[in-house]
Scaffold this motif. Structure first.
Motif, PDB file in Angstrom:
ATOM      1  N   LYS A 160      -4.424  -1.374  10.593  1.00 30.19           N
ATOM      2  CA  LYS A 160      -4.547   0.015  11.047  1.00 30.19           C
ATOM      3  C   LYS A 160      -3.627   0.900  10.215  1.00 30.19           C
ATOM      4  CE  LYS A 160      -5.619  -1.137  15.870  1.00 30.19           C
ATOM      5  NZ  LYS A 160      -5.198  -0.957  17.288  1.00 30.19           N
ATOM      6  N   VAL A 161      -4.188   2.009   9.745  1.00 31.87           N
ATOM      7  CA  VAL A 161      -3.412   3.023   9.033  1.00 31.87           C
ATOM      8  C   VAL A 161      -3.881   4.368   9.557  1.00 31.87           C
ATOM      9  CG1 VAL A 161      -2.713   3.965   6.806  1.00 31.87           C
ATOM     10  CG2 VAL A 161      -3.318   1.550   7.006  1.00 31.87           C
ATOM     11  N   GLY A 188      -4.101   4.991  -3.130  1.00 33.78           N
ATOM     12  CA  GLY A 188      -3.666   6.229  -2.506  1.00 33.78           C
ATOM     13  C   GLY A 188      -4.705   6.914  -1.652  1.00 33.78           C
ATOM     14  N   GLY A 189      -5.857   6.309  -1.473  1.00 30.47           N
ATOM     15  CA  GLY A 189      -6.898   6.912  -0.652  1.00 30.47           C
ATOM     16  C   GLY A 189      -6.660   6.663   0.832  1.00 30.47           C
ATOM     17  N   GLN A 190      -7.606   7.081   1.636  1.00 32.24           N
ATOM     18  CA  GLN A 190      -7.531   6.896   3.075  1.00 32.24           C
ATOM     19  C   GLN A 190      -8.302   5.649   3.487  1.00 32.24           C
ATOM     20  OE1 GLN A 190      -5.689   8.927   5.142  1.00 32.24           O
ATOM     21  NE2 GLN A 190      -5.014   9.865   3.211  1.00 32.24           N
ATOM     22  N   LEU A 191      -7.808   5.030   4.545  1.00 30.82           N
ATOM     23  CA  LEU A 191      -8.492   3.848   5.059  1.00 30.82           C
ATOM     24  C   LEU A 191      -9.650   4.307   5.936  1.00 30.82           C
ATOM     25  CD1 LEU A 191      -8.438   0.762   5.110  1.00 30.82           C
ATOM     26  CD2 LEU A 191      -7.061   0.882   7.180  1.00 30.82           C
ATOM     27  N   SER A 245      -8.972  -1.523  -1.570  1.00 35.38           N
ATOM     28  CA  SER A 245      -8.634  -1.063  -2.921  1.00 35.38           C
ATOM     29  C   SER A 245      -8.454   0.450  -2.950  1.00 35.38           C
ATOM     30  CB  SER A 245      -9.709  -1.499  -3.922  1.00 35.38           C
ATOM     31  OG  SER A 245     -10.953  -0.869  -3.644  1.00 35.38           O
ATOM     32  N   GLU A 246      -9.254   1.191  -2.157  1.00 38.05           N
ATOM     33  CA  GLU A 246      -9.087   2.644  -2.056  1.00 38.05           C
ATOM     34  C   GLU A 246      -7.722   2.981  -1.477  1.00 38.05           C
ATOM     35  OE1 GLU A 246     -11.661   5.545  -2.496  1.00 38.05           O
ATOM     36  OE2 GLU A 246     -11.704   4.007  -4.069  1.00 38.05           O
ATOM     37  N   PHE A 270       0.812  -1.223   0.000  1.00 40.16           N
ATOM     38  CA  PHE A 270       0.000   0.000   0.000  1.00 40.16           C
ATOM     39  C   PHE A 270       0.849   1.279   0.000  1.00 40.16           C
ATOM     40  CE2 PHE A 270      -2.736  -3.205   2.153  1.00 40.16           C
ATOM     41  CZ  PHE A 270      -3.758  -3.239   1.212  1.00 40.16           C
ATOM     42  N   ASN A 271       2.191   1.108  -0.067  1.00 36.67           N
ATOM     43  CA  ASN A 271       3.095   2.256  -0.110  1.00 36.67           C
ATOM     44  C   ASN A 271       2.827   3.221   1.046  1.00 36.67           C
ATOM     45  OD1 ASN A 271       5.216   3.773  -1.164  1.00 36.67           O
ATOM     46  ND2 ASN A 271       3.859   5.003  -2.453  1.00 36.67           N
TER      47      ASN A 271
END
Length: 287
Positions: free
Chosen positions: A178-179, A113-116, A108-109, A60-61
């Protein structure tokens, strides 16, 4: 049931309300196998969580990704879709991950590059190719971490999506990713039929075979010969009194059994003042 708390007063019936305190006897050893499997997997949880966290940071970079595994137990929640893995994709899956469609969408979001962030429940959608690849990468990374410590080869294992939860007896854990402030959870199951520490089959040394065969010939067995039998109703049985005579039927041949297995068959005969069995068929000649 013998109640040892009665101080030698003998047997008694246990009422249902009181019987609940008595543990169920683990006749087939299923509970012991589950406990041993959970103990083995729980010892590796920290290692697997760390390995998965590293993998997902690359996937997820995001260096803030952290994954944890809850203790393995025989309890767990169901999921909307399951990704199961087995060697060569044959038979029922031995290890599976269960996701909600909304959680797969959130992963997938995050990948793009999206937020979790939690997503409302999504009805009637199919797993996308991106979600499928992400779930497969996470599952195979987890398998690799477990298998590496258990000495199991991952080569040949394949995964497949299922619309139902695993059907075998299983133990489960919950994975949490967790992110930052966001987190998601999904299920993982491990079949109790999949033993991570199988015991090798014992091979009898050839030198012992003659000795074992000699010992086998000395094993005592008890033969049971049913000479006659009769049938009557329970009412007729209740009317019988001392002095009554019951007619019995004797067949021309009778069988001698060891337990429920018939091994000899022959005819009844008299020898002096004894009743004897003249053998007609031997072991292996009758069923």
């Amino acid at each position: 049931m013998q109640d040892k708390t009665l101080g030698g007063q003998g047997k008694r019936f246990i009422k249902g309300a009181e019987a609940a305190q008595y543990p169920q006897f683990d006749l087939l050893g299923e509970n012991r196998r589950v406990a041993a499997l959970c103990a083995t997997l729980n010892r590796l949880n920290t290692h697997v969580a760390d390995a998965l966290s590293v993998h997902c940071r690359h996937l997820f970079n995001d260096t803030g990704v952290q994954i944890t595994l809850s203790p393995w137990t025989s309890q767990g929640q169901d999921a909307e879709c399951w990704l199961g893995a087995a060697p060569d994709n044959k038979g029922e899956p031995l290890v599976s991950m269960g996701f909600a469609h909304s959680d797969l969408f959130s992963l997938s979001e995050l990948f793009f590059g999206g937020q979790l962030a939690p997503v409302k429940k999504i009805e009637g959608r199919q797993v996308s190719e991106t979600e499928e690849r992400l779930a497969q990468k996470i599952l195979h990374s987890m398998l690799g971490a477990f298998f590496g410590k258990l000495g199991i080869k991952l080569e040949g294992w394949q995964s497949q999506w299922h619309n139902r939860s695993p059907q075998q007896h299983q133990v489960r854990t919950e994975l949490t990713i967790k992110v930052g402030e966001g987190q998601l959870r999904w299920q993982c199951s491990w079949s109790t039929d999949f033993d991570p520490n199988p015991q090798p089959l014992a091979v009898m040394p050839s030198a012992l075979k003659p000795q074992l065969e000699q010992c086998a010939h000395a094993i005592p067995v008890k033969l049971k010969v049913t000479v006659a039998q009769l049938s009557l109703s329970l009412g007729e049985l209740g009317k019988l009194k001392a002095g009554d005579i019951l007619p019995i039927e004797m067949g021309e041949t009778v069988s001698a059994r060891i337990g429920k297995v018939s091994c000899l068959r022959g005819q009844l005969a008299e020898q002096g003042d004894q009743l004897v069995l003249r053998i007609g068929d031997g072991i292996g000649e009758t069923k």
